[in-house]
Design a protein around this motif. Structure first.
Motif, short mmCIF file in Angstrom:
data_model
loop_
_atom_site.label_atom_id
_atom_site.label_comp_id
_atom_site.label_asym_id
_atom_site.label_seq_id
_atom_site.Cartn_x
_atom_site.Cartn_y
_atom_site.Cartn_z
N GLY A 112 0.79 -1.22 0.00
CA GLY A 112 0.00 0.00 0.00
C GLY A 112 0.83 1.27 0.00
N VAL A 113 1.96 1.25 -0.71
CA VAL A 113 2.84 2.42 -0.72
C VAL A 113 3.12 2.89 -2.14
CG1 VAL A 113 3.98 1.82 1.44
CG2 VAL A 113 4.96 1.03 -0.72
N LEU A 114 3.37 4.18 -2.26
CA LEU A 114 3.83 4.78 -3.51
C LEU A 114 5.13 5.49 -3.22
CD1 LEU A 114 1.81 6.62 -6.20
CD2 LEU A 114 3.87 7.69 -5.31
N ILE A 115 6.16 5.19 -4.01
CA ILE A 115 7.47 5.81 -3.85
C ILE A 115 7.84 6.50 -5.17
CG2 ILE A 115 9.91 5.45 -3.34
CD1 ILE A 115 9.12 2.92 -1.82
N GLU A 116 8.11 7.79 -5.08
CA GLU A 116 8.44 8.57 -6.27
C GLU A 116 9.84 9.15 -6.15
OE1 GLU A 116 6.89 12.51 -8.73
OE2 GLU A 116 5.54 11.48 -7.35
N SER A 117 10.64 8.98 -7.19
CA SER A 117 12.00 9.51 -7.22
C SER A 117 11.98 10.91 -7.82
CB SER A 117 12.90 8.59 -8.05
OG SER A 117 14.20 9.14 -8.16
N LYS A 118 12.63 11.85 -7.16
CA LYS A 118 12.66 13.23 -7.63
C LYS A 118 14.08 13.80 -7.49
CE LYS A 118 8.39 14.98 -8.45
NZ LYS A 118 8.02 15.83 -9.61
N GLU A 119 14.41 14.74 -8.36
CA GLU A 119 15.64 15.50 -8.21
C GLU A 119 15.28 16.98 -8.29
OE1 GLU A 119 20.05 16.13 -10.27
OE2 GLU A 119 18.94 14.27 -10.58
N PHE A 120 15.70 17.73 -7.28
CA PHE A 120 15.36 19.15 -7.21
C PHE A 120 16.61 19.93 -6.85
CE2 PHE A 120 13.45 22.82 -4.82
CZ PHE A 120 12.88 23.43 -5.92
#
Length: 294
Positions: A112-120
Motif C-alpha cells: 500500500g505504498v507509492l514511492i516517487e523519485s525526484k531531483e530538485f
C-alpha cells in the motif's frame, strides 16, 4: 463433476498466470492550455501567439510514459529522451517544472505504498507515502480502446499542492471595479509573486477507462484500484491514454522501488520546494529594488 474439474483448471491456470506474468504499457500524456482563463491578457493573445506559447511548453505538456507491471507492483516513468529539456541543469525554471512533473513512480499494492523519485536543484529525494485510495464509482458505460473493451469509472481526487496540471489562474471578478492604481499594484504583486495569481482546486473529477482483459488493479501514475488495467485517465485538463501494451515482453524490466535519495513524505517535499520558491522570490525582489535605486 466435469464442471468442478473445469473450474479447478481455470483457477489453477489463473493462479499460475498471476504469479508469472508481466506487462508493459505505453501512455501518452497531454495537458491542454486554456488561454481564456488567463483573463484579458490571455484573451487578447493572437492565434499565432497562443501557438508559439503552446509550442514552447510542449515538452512539459506532452509526454510519453511507460508502465511496467506485474500482479502486485508497477513502476511508471517517462520514456527516455536524449534531448529531454530540464535534465542536467537548466536553471530555476527547469528545476521548478521538474518539481511539478512526476518522476519514476513505484506502486506496491501489497504494501500500500507509492514511492516517487525526484531531483530538485541537484538533490535526490524519495517521496514515500501511502497509496491514495479513490472511491471509484462504476458508471456502466463502455468503449473500445484499441482491441480492448473498456469500462468507465469516476472518482473525486484530492489535488496535491504542487500539481502543475491542475493549476489555473486566479479569477478576479471585481477587476472592473478597481482603480488604475489598484490594478497597477496587482501587476506589481503578480510580478513579485507569480503564485499569488494561481489557484489549485482542493479536488478534481477523475474519469478512468479500464479493461477486464488484463485483470490487475494497476494504472498510470498514482491511479489504481479498479478490477482491470486502466487504459485512459482524464483529470482536469490532462488526459493519459494507453497507446500500446506488450504482455510478457522478451526483455522484462526489473520492477523494484527506487532507493537513492533522502526519504521524505509528499508534504515534506512540497515544503522544501515552497521554501526554495520563497527564497528565489526574495532574491528576485532584492534585485528589482537594486535596479530601481540605480
Amino acid at each position: 463433476m466435469k464442471r468442478l474439474l473445469l473450474w479447478s483448471l481455470v483457477l489453477c491456470t489463473t493462479g499460475v498466470f498471476a504469479q508469472n506474468f508481466q506487462g508493459k504499457a505505453y501512455y501518452q500524456s497531454k495537458t491542454t492550455m486554456d488561454f481564456d482563463s488567463w483573463g484579458p491578457r490571455g484573451r487578447e493573445l493572437s492565434t499565432e501567439q497562443k501557438k508559439r506559447i503552446a509550442e514552447r511548453m510542449k515538452s512539459f505538456l506532452e509526454k510519453v510514459y511507460i508502465l511496467d507491471f506485474n500482479q502486485s507492483a508497477s513502476i511508471y516513468k517517462e520514456e527516455d529522451k536524449i534531448d529531454a529539456p530540464g535534465r542536467g541543469g537548466g536553471g530555476f525554471g527547469s528545476a521548478m517544472m521538474g518539481s511539478f512533473s512526476p518522476g519514476p513512480q513505484y506502486k506496491d499494492l501489497k504494501e500500500g505504498v507509492l514511492i516517487e523519485s525526484k531531483e530538485f536543484f541537484g538533490k535526490k529525494f524519495l517521496i514515500k507515502d501511502s497509496l491514495q485510495k479513490l472511491e471509484w464509482k462504476m458508471e456502466g458505460e463502455t468503449k473500445q480502446i484499441g482491441k480492448y473493451l473498456c469500462f468507465k469509472a469516476t472518482a473525486l481526487k484530492k489535488v496535491d499542492d504542487l500539481d502543475f496540471s491542475a493549476m489555473r489562474p486566479r479569477r478576479n471578478n471585481n477587476d472592473k471595479e478597481k482603480t488604475a492604481e489598484e490594478k497597477k499594484q496587482d501587476s506589481i504583486k503578480a510580478a513579485n509573486d507569480p503564485f499569488s495569481q494561481i489557484d489549485i482546486p482542493k479536488e478534481i473529477l477523475v474519469t478512468a477507462w479500464y479493461t477486464l482483459d488484463i485483470p490487475i488493479n494497476q494504472g498510470p501514475g498514482e491511479f489504481w484500484g479498479l478490477p482491470g488495467l486502466i487504459l485512459e485517465v482524464s483529470a482536469y485538463r490532462t488526459t493519459i491514454l494507453c497507446s500500446k501494451i506488450v504482455m510478457n515482453p522478451g526483455e522484462k524490466e526489473t520492477i523494484e522501488a527506487p532507493d537513492k535519495g533522502d526519504v521524505v513524505t509528499r508534504k515534506e517535499y512540497n515544503d522544501i520546494v515552497m521554501k526554495k520558491m520563497q527564497e528565489m522570490r526574495e532574491m528576485y525582489r532584492g534585485r528589482g529594488r537594486g535596479r530601481g535605486r540605480g
